[in-house]
Motif scaffolding. Structure first.
Motif, PDB file in Angstrom:
ATOM      1  N   ALA A   8     134.987   1.970 -37.545  1.00 42.96           N
ATOM      2  CA  ALA A   8     134.279   1.887 -36.271  1.00 42.96           C
ATOM      3  C   ALA A   8     133.468   0.602 -36.230  1.00 42.96           C
ATOM      4  CB  ALA A   8     133.352   3.082 -36.102  1.00 42.96           C
ATOM      5  N   ASP A   9     133.524  -0.102 -35.119  1.00 45.47           N
ATOM      6  CA  ASP A   9     132.737  -1.311 -34.896  1.00 45.47           C
ATOM      7  C   ASP A   9     131.335  -0.890 -34.469  1.00 45.47           C
ATOM      8  OD1 ASP A   9     131.642  -3.726 -34.162  1.00 45.47           O
ATOM      9  OD2 ASP A   9     133.166  -4.210 -32.664  1.00 45.47           O
ATOM     10  N   ILE A  10     130.311  -1.354 -35.173  1.00 43.33           N
ATOM     11  CA  ILE A  10     128.939  -0.984 -34.802  1.00 43.33           C
ATOM     12  C   ILE A  10     128.361  -1.941 -33.771  1.00 43.33           C
ATOM     13  CG2 ILE A  10     128.548   0.151 -37.017  1.00 43.33           C
ATOM     14  CD1 ILE A  10     126.689  -2.228 -37.713  1.00 43.33           C
ATOM     15  N   GLY A  11     129.075  -3.015 -33.475  1.00 43.33           N
ATOM     16  CA  GLY A  11     128.627  -3.947 -32.450  1.00 43.33           C
ATOM     17  C   GLY A  11     127.679  -4.998 -32.989  1.00 43.33           C
ATOM     18  N   ALA A  12     127.123  -5.753 -32.054  1.00 42.89           N
ATOM     19  CA  ALA A  12     126.142  -6.796 -32.361  1.00 42.89           C
ATOM     20  C   ALA A  12     125.147  -6.821 -31.218  1.00 42.89           C
ATOM     21  CB  ALA A  12     126.831  -8.150 -32.509  1.00 42.89           C
ATOM     22  N   LEU A  13     123.926  -7.163 -31.504  1.00 46.57           N
ATOM     23  CA  LEU A  13     122.883  -7.203 -30.486  1.00 46.57           C
ATOM     24  C   LEU A  13     122.740  -8.613 -29.924  1.00 46.57           C
ATOM     25  CD1 LEU A  13     120.183  -5.035 -32.232  1.00 46.57           C
ATOM     26  CD2 LEU A  13     121.497  -4.426 -30.224  1.00 46.57           C
ATOM     27  N   GLU A  14     123.004  -8.785 -28.675  1.00 45.40           N
ATOM     28  CA  GLU A  14     122.796 -10.043 -27.963  1.00 45.40           C
ATOM     29  C   GLU A  14     123.321 -11.256 -28.709  1.00 45.40           C
ATOM     30  OE1 GLU A  14     118.906 -10.562 -26.179  1.00 45.40           O
ATOM     31  OE2 GLU A  14     118.433  -8.492 -26.662  1.00 45.40           O
ATOM     32  N   GLY A  15     124.258 -11.070 -29.591  1.00 50.54           N
ATOM     33  CA  GLY A  15     124.768 -12.180 -30.378  1.00 50.54           C
ATOM     34  C   GLY A  15     126.260 -12.052 -30.571  1.00 50.54           C
ATOM     35  N   SER A  16     126.766 -12.925 -31.392  1.00 43.49           N
ATOM     36  CA  SER A  16     128.206 -12.954 -31.581  1.00 43.49           C
ATOM     37  C   SER A  16     128.675 -12.191 -32.812  1.00 43.49           C
ATOM     38  CB  SER A  16     128.661 -14.410 -31.670  1.00 43.49           C
ATOM     39  OG  SER A  16     127.983 -15.066 -32.735  1.00 43.49           O
ATOM     40  N   TYR A  17     127.776 -11.790 -33.687  1.00 49.93           N
ATOM     41  CA  TYR A  17     128.207 -11.093 -34.899  1.00 49.93           C
ATOM     42  C   TYR A  17     127.088 -10.228 -35.471  1.00 49.93           C
ATOM     43  CZ  TYR A  17     125.374 -14.283 -37.641  1.00 49.93           C
ATOM     44  OH  TYR A  17     124.320 -14.967 -38.172  1.00 49.93           O
ATOM     45  N   ALA A  18     127.496  -9.339 -36.359  1.00 51.61           N
ATOM     46  CA  ALA A  18     126.555  -8.554 -37.167  1.00 51.61           C
ATOM     47  C   ALA A  18     127.173  -8.384 -38.539  1.00 51.61           C
ATOM     48  CB  ALA A  18     126.277  -7.204 -36.537  1.00 51.61           C
ATOM     49  N   ASN A  19     126.366  -8.507 -39.569  1.00 54.26           N
ATOM     50  CA  ASN A  19     126.798  -8.280 -40.950  1.00 54.26           C
ATOM     51  C   ASN A  19     126.000  -7.131 -41.533  1.00 54.26           C
ATOM     52  OD1 ASN A  19     128.473 -10.517 -40.887  1.00 54.26           O
ATOM     53  ND2 ASN A  19     127.002 -11.863 -41.872  1.00 54.26           N
ATOM     54  N   VAL A  20     126.691  -6.077 -41.947  1.00 53.86           N
ATOM     55  CA  VAL A  20     126.038  -4.984 -42.664  1.00 53.86           C
ATOM     56  C   VAL A  20     125.952  -5.405 -44.127  1.00 53.86           C
ATOM     57  CG1 VAL A  20     126.256  -2.593 -43.435  1.00 53.86           C
ATOM     58  CG2 VAL A  20     126.843  -3.192 -41.083  1.00 53.86           C
ATOM     59  N   LEU A  21     124.754  -5.348 -44.688  1.00 56.52           N
ATOM     60  CA  LEU A  21     124.547  -5.767 -46.074  1.00 56.52           C
ATOM     61  C   LEU A  21     124.292  -4.597 -47.014  1.00 56.52           C
ATOM     62  CD1 LEU A  21     122.396  -8.937 -45.389  1.00 56.52           C
ATOM     63  CD2 LEU A  21     124.843  -8.798 -45.888  1.00 56.52           C
ATOM     64  N   ALA A  22     123.821  -3.471 -46.482  1.00 57.96           N
ATOM     65  CA  ALA A  22     123.545  -2.313 -47.329  1.00 57.96           C
ATOM     66  C   ALA A  22     123.459  -1.057 -46.477  1.00 57.96           C
ATOM     67  CB  ALA A  22     122.227  -2.508 -48.084  1.00 57.96           C
ATOM     68  N   PHE A  23     123.649   0.081 -47.130  1.00 63.96           N
ATOM     69  CA  PHE A  23     123.486   1.364 -46.453  1.00 63.96           C
ATOM     70  C   PHE A  23     122.955   2.367 -47.458  1.00 63.96           C
ATOM     71  CE2 PHE A  23     127.791   1.073 -47.986  1.00 63.96           C
ATOM     72  CZ  PHE A  23     128.019   2.278 -48.594  1.00 63.96           C
ATOM     73  N   ASN A  24     122.385   3.463 -46.947  1.00 62.87           N
ATOM     74  CA  ASN A  24     121.847   4.495 -47.825  1.00 62.87           C
ATOM     75  C   ASN A  24     122.678   5.775 -47.723  1.00 62.87           C
ATOM     76  OD1 ASN A  24     120.976   5.765 -45.450  1.00 62.87           O
ATOM     77  ND2 ASN A  24     118.836   5.189 -45.727  1.00 62.87           N
ATOM     78  N   ASP A  25     122.269   6.798 -48.449  1.00 65.38           N
ATOM     79  CA  ASP A  25     123.004   8.070 -48.472  1.00 65.38           C
ATOM     80  C   ASP A  25     122.918   8.830 -47.157  1.00 65.38           C
ATOM     81  OD1 ASP A  25     123.701   7.578 -51.113  1.00 65.38           O
ATOM     82  OD2 ASP A  25     122.040   8.758 -51.927  1.00 65.38           O
ATOM     83  N   LEU A  26     122.024   8.414 -46.258  1.00 59.68           N
ATOM     84  CA  LEU A  26     121.846   9.083 -44.972  1.00 59.68           C
ATOM     85  C   LEU A  26     122.694   8.460 -43.872  1.00 59.68           C
ATOM     86  CD1 LEU A  26     117.967   9.415 -45.195  1.00 59.68           C
ATOM     87  CD2 LEU A  26     119.696  11.082 -45.867  1.00 59.68           C
ATOM     88  N   GLY A  27     123.509   7.451 -44.232  1.00 60.04           N
ATOM     89  CA  GLY A  27     124.366   6.800 -43.251  1.00 60.04           C
ATOM     90  C   GLY A  27     123.679   5.706 -42.457  1.00 60.04           C
ATOM     91  N   GLN A  28     122.462   5.327 -42.841  1.00 59.37           N
ATOM     92  CA  GLN A  28     121.768   4.222 -42.184  1.00 59.37           C
ATOM     93  C   GLN A  28     122.232   2.916 -42.816  1.00 59.37           C
ATOM     94  OE1 GLN A  28     117.873   5.817 -43.232  1.00 59.37           O
ATOM     95  NE2 GLN A  28     117.415   6.024 -41.042  1.00 59.37           N
ATOM     96  N   ALA A  29     122.380   1.881 -41.990  1.00 58.91           N
ATOM     97  CA  ALA A  29     122.832   0.577 -42.475  1.00 58.91           C
ATOM     98  C   ALA A  29     121.859  -0.496 -42.014  1.00 58.91           C
ATOM     99  CB  ALA A  29     124.228   0.280 -41.947  1.00 58.91           C
ATOM    100  N   VAL A  30     121.758  -1.568 -42.804  1.00 55.89           N
ATOM    101  CA  VAL A  30     120.912  -2.708 -42.454  1.00 55.89           C
ATOM    102  C   VAL A  30     121.687  -3.995 -42.668  1.00 55.89           C
ATOM    103  CG1 VAL A  30     118.718  -1.552 -42.968  1.00 55.89           C
ATOM    104  CG2 VAL A  30     119.880  -2.847 -44.762  1.00 55.89           C
ATOM    105  N   GLY A  31     121.203  -5.049 -42.030  1.00 56.72           N
ATOM    106  CA  GLY A  31     121.833  -6.353 -42.196  1.00 56.72           C
ATOM    107  C   GLY A  31     121.212  -7.356 -41.269  1.00 56.72           C
ATOM    108  N   LYS A  32     122.056  -8.254 -40.739  1.00 56.88           N
ATOM    109  CA  LYS A  32     121.583  -9.279 -39.815  1.00 56.88           C
ATOM    110  C   LYS A  32     122.585  -9.403 -38.674  1.00 56.88           C
ATOM    111  CE  LYS A  32     123.637 -13.113 -42.358  1.00 56.88           C
ATOM    112  NZ  LYS A  32     123.384 -14.421 -42.982  1.00 56.88           N
TER     113      LYS A  32
END
Length: 177
Positions: A8-32
């Motif tokens: 599944a594509d999580i999208g990007a906010l007002e930009g051209s890309y998003a990179n997921v760098l890490a996620f936890n056991d609860l399904g939350q992801a972070v990146g830039k």
């Protein structure tokens, strides 16, 4: 995100890309995520199907969320074109980790790359032009409820012993040392 055999594509906010760098056991992801505007990369949290920008520290023009633990604490780096620093994001607030160390020490925390569930942060710190890998241990300023309960229990015990001694003095009973 890849789950149960589907991507599944999580999208990007007002930009051209998003990179997921890490996620936890609860399904939350972070990146830039890239931003079309005056700011560069923005740190994000993806949780419950929604991507949210974490924000920036004053004076910064880019930031990256590098890791998230199961408590929802996020670490990363933020900065301007000439200065970068490590941050901790929790409960909706981004904090420059340098605010937690003595400025007279000469150390500058430049990035935080990982955080575990024990609130230990892996990162980089520089002093006198040399940079090193470091581990930071967050210490809660507010005592845990169990610690407070033990303290109150100990005080009650001491108070009870003091009252017992006063009662013995009033009745003339011999007191133990």
């Amino acid at each position: 995100l890849y789950s149960a055999g589907h991507m599944a594509d999580i999208g990007a906010l007002e930009g051209s890309y998003a990179n997921v760098l890490a996620f936890n056991d609860l399904g939350q992801a972070v990146g830039k995520t890239g931003y079309d505007g005056p700011l560069g990369d923005l740190p994000f949290l993806y949780s419950g199907g929604v991507m949210s920008v974490l924000g920036m520290l004053a004076g910064d023009n880019h930031a990256t969320a590098a890791d998230i633990n199961n408590g929802g604490q996020i670490v990363g780096k933020a900065g301007s074109d000439i200065d970068e620093h490590a941050f901790l994001y929790e409960n909706g607030v981004m904090l420059d980790l340098n605010a937690l160390i003595d400025p007279a020490s000469g150390w500058r925390l430049t990035s935080a790359s990982g955080i575990n569930d024990g609130q230990q942060i892996a990162g980089q710190a520089c002093k006198a032009g040399q940079c090193f890998a470091v581990r930071l241990d967050l210490i809660n300023a507010v005592p845990e409820p169990a610690s407070v309960a033990m303290l109150l229990g100990g005080l009650a015990l001491l108070g009870g012993l003091g009252r017992r001694r006063q009662a013995k003095r009033a009745t003339g009973e011999p007191m133990a040392a």
